[in-house]
Design an enzyme around this catalytic site. Structure first.
Site, short mmCIF file in Angstrom:
data_model
loop_
_atom_site.label_atom_id
_atom_site.label_comp_id
_atom_site.label_asym_id
_atom_site.label_seq_id
_atom_site.Cartn_x
_atom_site.Cartn_y
_atom_site.Cartn_z
N ASP A 55 -1.20 -10.16 32.39
CA ASP A 55 -2.51 -9.92 31.90
C ASP A 55 -2.73 -8.67 31.40
OD1 ASP A 55 -3.15 -12.66 32.54
OD2 ASP A 55 -4.72 -12.18 33.96
N GLN A 93 -14.70 3.78 31.07
CA GLN A 93 -15.85 4.53 30.42
C GLN A 93 -15.77 4.50 28.74
OE1 GLN A 93 -18.53 6.00 31.68
NE2 GLN A 93 -17.81 5.33 33.77
N ASP A 112 -19.33 6.91 41.84
CA ASP A 112 -18.15 7.34 41.30
C ASP A 112 -18.23 7.11 39.69
OD1 ASP A 112 -16.88 7.93 43.57
OD2 ASP A 112 -15.74 6.05 43.61
#
Length: 276
Positions: free
Chosen positions: A166, A235, A67
């Site tokens: 968070d 990414q 993936d």
């Protein structure tokens, strides 16, 4: 047809299979180009057929990897080029084809025996910063590990939730099997038109995941004196100044996957069981 080939760079089996696919298509007199990074890790392709991924102008890209490799292709190509994904990863939620099926799948493509599965993406608007569209998810994180962030999110102008956590994951149905699932989000059928909001380790356990229509406009107010980190599909990363608003909307772009079967659940549920 013209084809592009991209392989996972850290697995020799993926690189070797990419070369076999390249050789098959070239001998069959199809135009075929190889990603520059793939060539650098397996320098047996003809240099004249090597291009940076950003410059590929082809009819289809054959991605041999997991993936992460598919997402890398998505983030580096400016055009919505159909992707035929061969699973050389751990699970490969985005890939339908297993390595042993590669050449059978390519033969079906050459015969026109396939269809295109379009997946929605989400777009991020941050003042002064260009952020790529997300196929899986956008994640807002505290810039300091272990420190919580104050977040408010509005759906179509109305306050939906105020949390200390968070961070927050904003996911597509495609990304519901990724980080959002690990954070306690629901599995969402990729055919649905929806956006998920999943708090990351919220202080109040009443803060639950939320699913909204993909037509929604989502505004997220970040109230903290610390910098935050914004990631897209794992990414793209950027640091943002504190006390700002981020807008999330459905992108006009879509990711196009080459598929051979319209049956989603057999492979979908089997991969989930393997993971958990």
């Amino acid at each position: 047809m013209k084809f592009g080939i991209v392989a996972r760079r850290d697995r020799e089996e993926a690189l070797k299979l990419a070369y076999r696919v390249y050789d098959f298509l070239r001998v069959s007199n199809y135009g075929v180009y190889v990603d520059k990074d793939t060539h650098e890790n397996f320098p047996h392709f003809s240099p004249k057929d090597v291009l940076p991924l950003e410059e590929m102008d082809v009819d289809m890209i054959i991605v041999i990897g997991g993936d992460g490799t598919v997402l890398r292709v998505e983030h580096k190509t400016s055009k919505d080029i159909p992707i035929l994904a061969v699973n050389m990863g751990t699970l490969g939620f985005l890939a339908e084809v297993e390595p042993a099926e590669t050449f059978f799948a390519i033969s079906r493509v050459l015969e026109g025996d396939y269809f295109i599965d379009e997946r929605m993406k989400i777009r991020v608007f941050v003042e002064g910063i260009t952020v790529p569209d997300a196929l899986n998810d956008v994640v807002i994180l505290s810039g300091v590990p272990g420190k919580v962030t104050q977040l408010k999110y509005y759906i179509d102008g109305e306050l939906a939730e105020e949390i200390r956590a968070d961070g927050l994951i904003i996911s597509t149905p495609t990304g519901s099997t990724a980080y959002a699932l690990s954070a306690g989000g629901p599995l969402v059928d990729p055919r649905l038109h929806a956006i998920l909001l999943v708090p990351l380790a919220p202080v109040a356990l009443t803060a639950r995941p939320l699913v909204v229509p993909d037509s929604s406009s989502i505004d997220i107010e970040v109230s903290t004196e610390r910098e935050i980190i914004l990631t897209v599909d794992g990414q793209f990363y950027t640091q943002l100044l504190p006390n700002l608003t981020i807008r999330i909307e459905k992108s006009p772009r879509k990711t196009k996957f080459v598929r051979f079967s319209k049956r989603i659940y057999p492979k979908y549920t089997l991969k989930i069981k393997k993971k958990f």
